[in-house]
Design a protein around this motif. Structure first.
Motif, PDB file in Angstrom:
ATOM      1  N   GLN A   1       0.802  -1.235  -0.025  1.00 39.46           N
ATOM      2  CA  GLN A   1      -0.003  -0.040   0.003  1.00 39.46           C
ATOM      3  C   GLN A   1       0.853   1.258  -0.094  1.00 39.46           C
ATOM      4  N   MET A   2       1.914   1.491   0.890  1.00 37.57           N
ATOM      5  CA  MET A   2       2.733   2.377   0.904  1.00 37.57           C
ATOM      6  C   MET A   2       3.688   2.729  -0.591  1.00 37.57           C
ATOM      7  N   TYR A   3       4.163   1.654  -0.866  1.00 40.55           N
ATOM      8  CA  TYR A   3       4.790   1.633  -2.186  1.00 40.55           C
ATOM      9  C   TYR A   3       3.934   2.372  -3.373  1.00 40.55           C
ATOM     10  N   HIS A   4       2.644   1.960  -3.327  1.00 42.07           N
ATOM     11  CA  HIS A   4       1.554   2.424  -4.348  1.00 42.07           C
ATOM     12  C   HIS A   4       1.189   3.921  -4.249  1.00 42.07           C
ATOM     13  N   ALA A   5       1.478   4.293  -2.859  1.00 47.75           N
ATOM     14  CA  ALA A   5       0.998   5.686  -2.496  1.00 47.75           C
ATOM     15  C   ALA A   5       2.154   6.474  -3.305  1.00 47.75           C
ATOM     16  N   PHE A   6       3.468   6.046  -3.094  1.00 46.71           N
ATOM     17  CA  PHE A   6       4.516   6.735  -3.611  1.00 46.71           C
ATOM     18  C   PHE A   6       4.277   6.686  -5.305  1.00 46.71           C
ATOM     19  N   TYR A   7       4.045   5.531  -5.495  1.00 41.94           N
ATOM     20  CA  TYR A   7       3.855   5.603  -6.965  1.00 41.94           C
ATOM     21  C   TYR A   7       3.050   6.388  -7.579  1.00 41.94           C
ATOM     22  N   LEU A   8       1.622   6.638  -6.715  1.00 42.22           N
ATOM     23  CA  LEU A   8       0.697   7.606  -7.357  1.00 42.22           C
ATOM     24  C   LEU A   8       1.211   9.138  -7.292  1.00 42.22           C
ATOM     25  N   PHE A   9       1.917   9.319  -6.510  1.00 43.88           N
ATOM     26  CA  PHE A   9       2.810  10.615  -6.229  1.00 43.88           C
ATOM     27  C   PHE A   9       3.401  10.749  -7.625  1.00 43.88           C
ATOM     28  N   ILE A  10       4.178   9.618  -7.965  1.00 43.49           N
ATOM     29  CA  ILE A  10       4.994   9.940  -8.950  1.00 43.49           C
ATOM     30  C   ILE A  10       3.964  10.082 -10.338  1.00 43.49           C
ATOM     31  N   ILE A  11       3.148   9.142 -10.629  1.00 44.23           N
ATOM     32  CA  ILE A  11       2.285   9.339 -11.578  1.00 44.23           C
ATOM     33  C   ILE A  11       1.590  10.865 -11.536  1.00 44.23           C
TER      34      ILE A  11
ATOM     35  N   LEU B   1      -6.495   1.506 -11.677  1.00 46.32           N
ATOM     36  CA  LEU B   1      -5.906   0.063 -11.510  1.00 46.32           C
ATOM     37  C   LEU B   1      -5.242  -0.016 -10.337  1.00 46.32           C
ATOM     38  N   VAL B   2      -4.625   0.944  -9.665  1.00 49.33           N
ATOM     39  CA  VAL B   2      -3.859   0.906  -8.309  1.00 49.33           C
ATOM     40  C   VAL B   2      -4.922   0.614  -7.291  1.00 49.33           C
ATOM     41  N   ILE B   3      -5.893   1.758  -7.368  1.00 45.67           N
ATOM     42  CA  ILE B   3      -6.901   1.801  -6.390  1.00 45.67           C
ATOM     43  C   ILE B   3      -7.651   0.493  -6.286  1.00 45.67           C
ATOM     44  N   ILE B   4      -8.091  -0.209  -7.422  1.00 45.47           N
ATOM     45  CA  ILE B   4      -8.795  -1.534  -7.215  1.00 45.47           C
ATOM     46  C   ILE B   4      -7.820  -2.546  -7.006  1.00 45.47           C
ATOM     47  N   GLY B   5      -6.565  -2.337  -7.520  1.00 55.12           N
ATOM     48  CA  GLY B   5      -5.654  -3.372  -7.142  1.00 55.12           C
ATOM     49  C   GLY B   5      -5.030  -3.357  -5.699  1.00 55.12           C
TER      50      GLY B   5
ATOM     51  N   PHE C   1      -9.181 -15.417  -3.263  1.00 52.11           N
ATOM     52  CA  PHE C   1      -8.754 -15.603  -4.872  1.00 52.11           C
ATOM     53  C   PHE C   1      -8.658 -13.893  -5.509  1.00 52.11           C
ATOM     54  N   ILE C   2      -9.243 -13.283  -4.733  1.00 53.14           N
ATOM     55  CA  ILE C   2      -9.123 -11.593  -5.212  1.00 53.14           C
ATOM     56  C   ILE C   2      -7.474 -11.328  -5.068  1.00 53.14           C
ATOM     57  N   THR C   3      -6.622 -11.680  -4.192  1.00 55.45           N
ATOM     58  CA  THR C   3      -5.398 -11.236  -3.749  1.00 55.45           C
ATOM     59  C   THR C   3      -4.429 -11.223  -5.179  1.00 55.45           C
ATOM     60  N   PRO C   4      -4.469 -12.440  -5.808  1.00 54.74           N
ATOM     61  CA  PRO C   4      -3.647 -12.178  -7.004  1.00 54.74           C
ATOM     62  C   PRO C   4      -4.250 -11.530  -8.257  1.00 54.74           C
ATOM     63  N   ILE C   5      -5.573 -11.326  -8.363  1.00 54.02           N
ATOM     64  CA  ILE C   5      -6.337 -10.312  -9.161  1.00 54.02           C
ATOM     65  C   ILE C   5      -5.706  -9.047  -8.995  1.00 54.02           C
ATOM     66  N   GLY C   6      -5.829  -8.913  -7.746  1.00 51.06           N
ATOM     67  CA  GLY C   6      -5.484  -7.366  -7.197  1.00 51.06           C
ATOM     68  C   GLY C   6      -3.825  -7.344  -7.792  1.00 51.06           C
ATOM     69  N   GLY C   7      -2.975  -8.156  -7.430  1.00 47.33           N
ATOM     70  CA  GLY C   7      -1.637  -8.038  -7.669  1.00 47.33           C
ATOM     71  C   GLY C   7      -1.509  -7.811  -9.255  1.00 47.33           C
ATOM     72  N   LEU C   8      -2.235  -8.611  -9.962  1.00 44.29           N
ATOM     73  CA  LEU C   8      -2.238  -8.241 -11.456  1.00 44.29           C
ATOM     74  C   LEU C   8      -2.620  -6.954 -11.916  1.00 44.29           C
ATOM     75  N   LEU C   9      -3.553  -6.530 -11.360  1.00 43.90           N
ATOM     76  CA  LEU C   9      -4.110  -4.886 -11.525  1.00 43.90           C
ATOM     77  C   LEU C   9      -2.984  -4.190 -11.460  1.00 43.90           C
ATOM     78  N   LEU C  10      -2.274  -4.310 -10.283  1.00 44.76           N
ATOM     79  CA  LEU C  10      -1.038  -3.501  -9.818  1.00 44.76           C
ATOM     80  C   LEU C  10       0.086  -3.611 -10.933  1.00 44.76           C
ATOM     81  N   ILE C  11       0.382  -5.081 -11.292  1.00 46.85           N
ATOM     82  CA  ILE C  11       1.355  -5.149 -12.472  1.00 46.85           C
ATOM     83  C   ILE C  11       0.945  -4.439 -13.820  1.00 46.85           C
TER      84      ILE C  11
END
Length: 131
Positions: A46-56, A73-77, A103-113
């Motif tokens: 979650q923290m990695y992707h908070a920083f990622y969104l700042f970069i975006i 994608l990040v929010i849903i992921g 089963f939604i855990t890997p789906i979330g990971g896929l959305l992040l990827i």
């Protein structure tokens, strides 16, 4: 769009700190060490992707349509990935069996990827356009 991204990134970062502190102090006596480590994985992503969104948000090379795609994608992921990890790690504390939606855990990971893949594709387009 940038304002929405910045506000969301700030909230995600703040919640990651709160959840991390909660895991370190409140959950320590309630769940086993392995479950604590699992919970911390959700916090870390979650923290990695908070920083990622700042970069975006600060990238001028991305148009609003691309930023919007990455944002959703990040929010849903994160909801699928980190959210399900939080539930799975604390499964013994609730009456709901989070294993049934694990089963939604890997789906979330896929959305992040996919969000990172979209960023990569845009970077590759930029470099070939200027060559």
């Amino acid at each position: 769009m940038n304002r929405t991204i910045f506000i969301t990134a700030t909230i995600l970062g703040m919640l990651a700190i709160v959840l991390g502190a909660f895991a370190a102090h409140g959950l320590k006596i309630l769940i086993p060490l392995e479950a604590q480590q699992t919970f911390e994985t959700g916090v870390r992503y979650q923290m990695y992707h908070a920083f990622y969104l700042f970069i975006i948000g600060i990238l001028n090379t991305l148009n609003d349509k691309t930023k919007r795609r990455i944002f959703y994608l990040v929010i849903i992921g994160l909801i699928f990935f980190s959210g399900s990890i939080y539930g799975l790690a604390t499964n013994t504390l609730t009456s709901f069996d989070f294993k049934s939606i694990g089963f939604i855990t890997p789906i979330g990971g896929l959305l992040l990827i996919i969000s990172w893949l979209i960023l990569l594709i845009n970077f590759l387009k930029i470099s070939t356009d200027k060559s």
